[in-house]
Design an enzyme around this catalytic site. Structure first.
Site, mmCIF file in Angstrom:
data_model
loop_
_atom_site.group_PDB
_atom_site.id
_atom_site.type_symbol
_atom_site.label_atom_id
_atom_site.label_comp_id
_atom_site.label_asym_id
_atom_site.label_seq_id
_atom_site.Cartn_x
_atom_site.Cartn_y
_atom_site.Cartn_z
ATOM 1 N N GLY A 31 0.801 -1.224 0.000
ATOM 2 C CA GLY A 31 0.000 0.000 0.000
ATOM 3 C C GLY A 31 0.827 1.265 0.000
ATOM 4 N N HIS A 34 2.452 4.684 -4.890
ATOM 5 C CA HIS A 34 3.132 5.743 -5.617
ATOM 6 C C HIS A 34 3.250 5.269 -7.059
ATOM 7 C CE1 HIS A 34 6.545 3.070 -5.343
ATOM 8 N NE2 HIS A 34 6.561 3.143 -4.031
ATOM 9 N N GLY A 36 5.504 3.963 -8.719
ATOM 10 C CA GLY A 36 6.137 2.649 -8.900
ATOM 11 C C GLY A 36 5.091 1.540 -8.846
ATOM 12 N N HIS A 37 4.272 1.563 -7.792
ATOM 13 C CA HIS A 37 3.191 0.574 -7.677
ATOM 14 C C HIS A 37 2.266 0.659 -8.900
ATOM 15 C CE1 HIS A 37 3.914 1.391 -3.216
ATOM 16 N NE2 HIS A 37 4.093 0.086 -3.298
ATOM 17 N N GLN A 61 7.557 -9.409 7.934
ATOM 18 C CA GLN A 61 8.780 -9.041 7.214
ATOM 19 C C GLN A 61 9.444 -7.787 7.780
ATOM 20 O OE1 GLN A 61 6.521 -8.492 3.428
ATOM 21 N NE2 GLN A 61 7.999 -6.868 3.033
ATOM 22 N N LEU A 185 11.264 5.910 -6.230
ATOM 23 C CA LEU A 185 10.031 6.072 -5.453
ATOM 24 C C LEU A 185 9.945 4.958 -4.422
ATOM 25 C CD1 LEU A 185 7.365 7.097 -8.114
ATOM 26 C CD2 LEU A 185 8.812 8.518 -6.698
ATOM 27 N N SER A 186 9.516 5.332 -3.225
ATOM 28 C CA SER A 186 9.345 4.362 -2.148
ATOM 29 C C SER A 186 8.313 4.927 -1.182
ATOM 30 C CB SER A 186 10.678 4.167 -1.408
ATOM 31 O OG SER A 186 10.445 3.600 -0.135
HETATM 32 P P1 AMP Z 1 5.922 -2.458 -1.535
HETATM 33 O O1 AMP Z 1 4.538 -1.934 -1.392
HETATM 34 O O2 AMP Z 1 6.990 -1.477 -1.153
HETATM 35 O O3 AMP Z 1 6.107 -3.833 -0.950
HETATM 36 O O4 AMP Z 1 6.149 -2.652 -3.107
HETATM 37 C C1 AMP Z 1 5.264 -3.425 -3.870
HETATM 38 C C2 AMP Z 1 5.903 -3.714 -5.197
HETATM 39 O O5 AMP Z 1 6.195 -2.485 -5.853
HETATM 40 C C3 AMP Z 1 7.237 -4.465 -5.043
HETATM 41 O O6 AMP Z 1 7.321 -5.470 -6.047
HETATM 42 C C4 AMP Z 1 8.247 -3.379 -5.238
HETATM 43 O O7 AMP Z 1 9.484 -3.862 -5.764
HETATM 44 C C5 AMP Z 1 7.548 -2.498 -6.255
HETATM 45 N N1 AMP Z 1 8.102 -1.139 -6.205
HETATM 46 C C6 AMP Z 1 8.363 -0.400 -5.110
HETATM 47 N N2 AMP Z 1 8.932 0.775 -5.457
HETATM 48 C C7 AMP Z 1 9.047 0.771 -6.804
HETATM 49 C C8 AMP Z 1 9.563 1.697 -7.774
HETATM 50 N N3 AMP Z 1 10.073 2.878 -7.419
HETATM 51 N N4 AMP Z 1 9.512 1.342 -9.079
HETATM 52 C C9 AMP Z 1 9.008 0.138 -9.457
HETATM 53 N N5 AMP Z 1 8.500 -0.769 -8.598
HETATM 54 C C10 AMP Z 1 8.515 -0.464 -7.293
#
Ligand code: AMP
Length: 289
Positions: A31, A34, A36-37, A61, A185-186
């Site tokens: 969730g 951004h 990236g998601h 995790q 993005l994070s």
């Molecule tokens: P998370 O919600 O941080 O667990 O991320 C969910 C998915 O989105 C994971 O597969 C991450 O690798 C991917 N993700 C997170 N940040 C980025 C980004 N900046 N660009 C592309 N994918 C991303």
């Protein structure tokens, strides 16, 4: 888009499309969406008939309880963004749906889990990831699942998991989406103060400095790494790790050729950030292959 919070509902919703041979795509997330998601969801939307996004801040995790408590959450905004892209189902279960009382199984991948994030966050981090992803694959039974290159080690762990346990799902890794200044993005970027936000751009500059060194002929990882350290030091950033490793095994490389990944983790202010870049050794920067 329908939001579902139970495993039974997900199975019910997907039974008919599965029987009809529809291609089901899954995007696992925690969730606080951004761009990236959203890029993963768009890719799934393009390639699949039915798109399922899971939204679950997986407690197992998190090695740091404070990180879990502070993890950004905005389920209403997330639902609106996913609906906009045309996601069919948002699976957002409560913790006790995923880990009911008596839960006692851990899926643990060896090898690629050990260095880097495994060494810094401890075994439990990737055990938590592999266990929840294995469960999501069993719940959704997707034809294809989408992950980001941003979490390069996680992507390798998932590939290993799927191969080793013969899971019938293809894994697609999507490119890292960045801010205009290069910061990946994070969801955790939301924690950065304005000053730390501008310092954080040094992470990508450091990775770029490695590529620039390699493009001008450098093949020694120690020298290439030193270029990156100069960028980090200028921003007063001390990395948890900054390494040049094999993109397949994550073992440190003695010389830069083939598929080398530059990987970096660092705390900026109180926020731990990770980034990586695939280093191309065949670009000499002088026009010669
Ligand atoms: P998370 O919600 O941080 O667990 O991320 C969910 C998915 O989105 C994971 O597969 C991450 O690798 C991917 N993700 C997170 N940040 C980025 C980004 N900046 N660009 C592309 N994918 C991303």
């Amino acid at each position: 888009m329908k939001t579902l919070d139970s495993i039974a509902e997900v199975r019910r919703a997907l039974a008919q499309p599965r029987r009809a041979g529809r291609r089901i795509g899954l995007v696992p997330t925690m969730g606080a969406f951004h761009a990236g998601h959203l890029s993963l969801m768009r890719r799934a939307r393009e390639e699949c008939d039915v798109v399922v996004v899971s939204l679950f801040v997986n407690p197992t995790q998190f090695n740091d309880p404070a990180d879990l408590t502070a993890y950004p959450r905005d389920p209403d905004r997330d639902a609106a963004l996913a609906a906009d892209i045309g996601v069919d189902y948002l699976f957002a279960p409560p913790a006790d749906e995923v880990y009911p009382s008596g839960f006692a199984t851990t899926v643990s991948v060896g090898g690629v889990t050990e260095p880097l994030e495994g060494a810094h966050r401890g075994r439990g981090h990737f055990d938590g990831v592999s266990t929840v992803v294995a469960k999501l694959f069993n719940i959704v039974a997707p034809d294809v699942a989408y992950f980001g290159q941003k979490d390069a080690q996680q992507a390798l762990v998932i590939r290993r998991l799927v191969r080793d346990l013969d899971m019938p799902v293809s894994i697609e890794i999507c490119p890292t989406v960045r801010e205009p200044d290069g910061l990946a993005l994070s969801s955790r970027n939301a924690h950065l103060s304005a000053t730390d936000r501008s310092r954080a751009a040094a992470l990508h500059r450091a990775l770029d400095a490695i590529q620039a060194a390699v493009s001008s002929g450098e093949r020694d990882p120690v020298t290439a790494r030193a270029r990156a350290m100069t960028e980090l030091e200028a921003a007063q950033i001390e990395p948890d790790y900054l390494e040049l490793v094999s993109a397949e095994t994550l073992a440190p490389v003695g010389t830069i050729d083939g598929n080398v990944l530059a990987v970096l983790a660092a705390r900026v202010g109180g926020t731990r950030l990770i980034d990586n870049e695939l280093i191309r050794a065949n670009h000499t920067g002088n026009g010669r292959p």
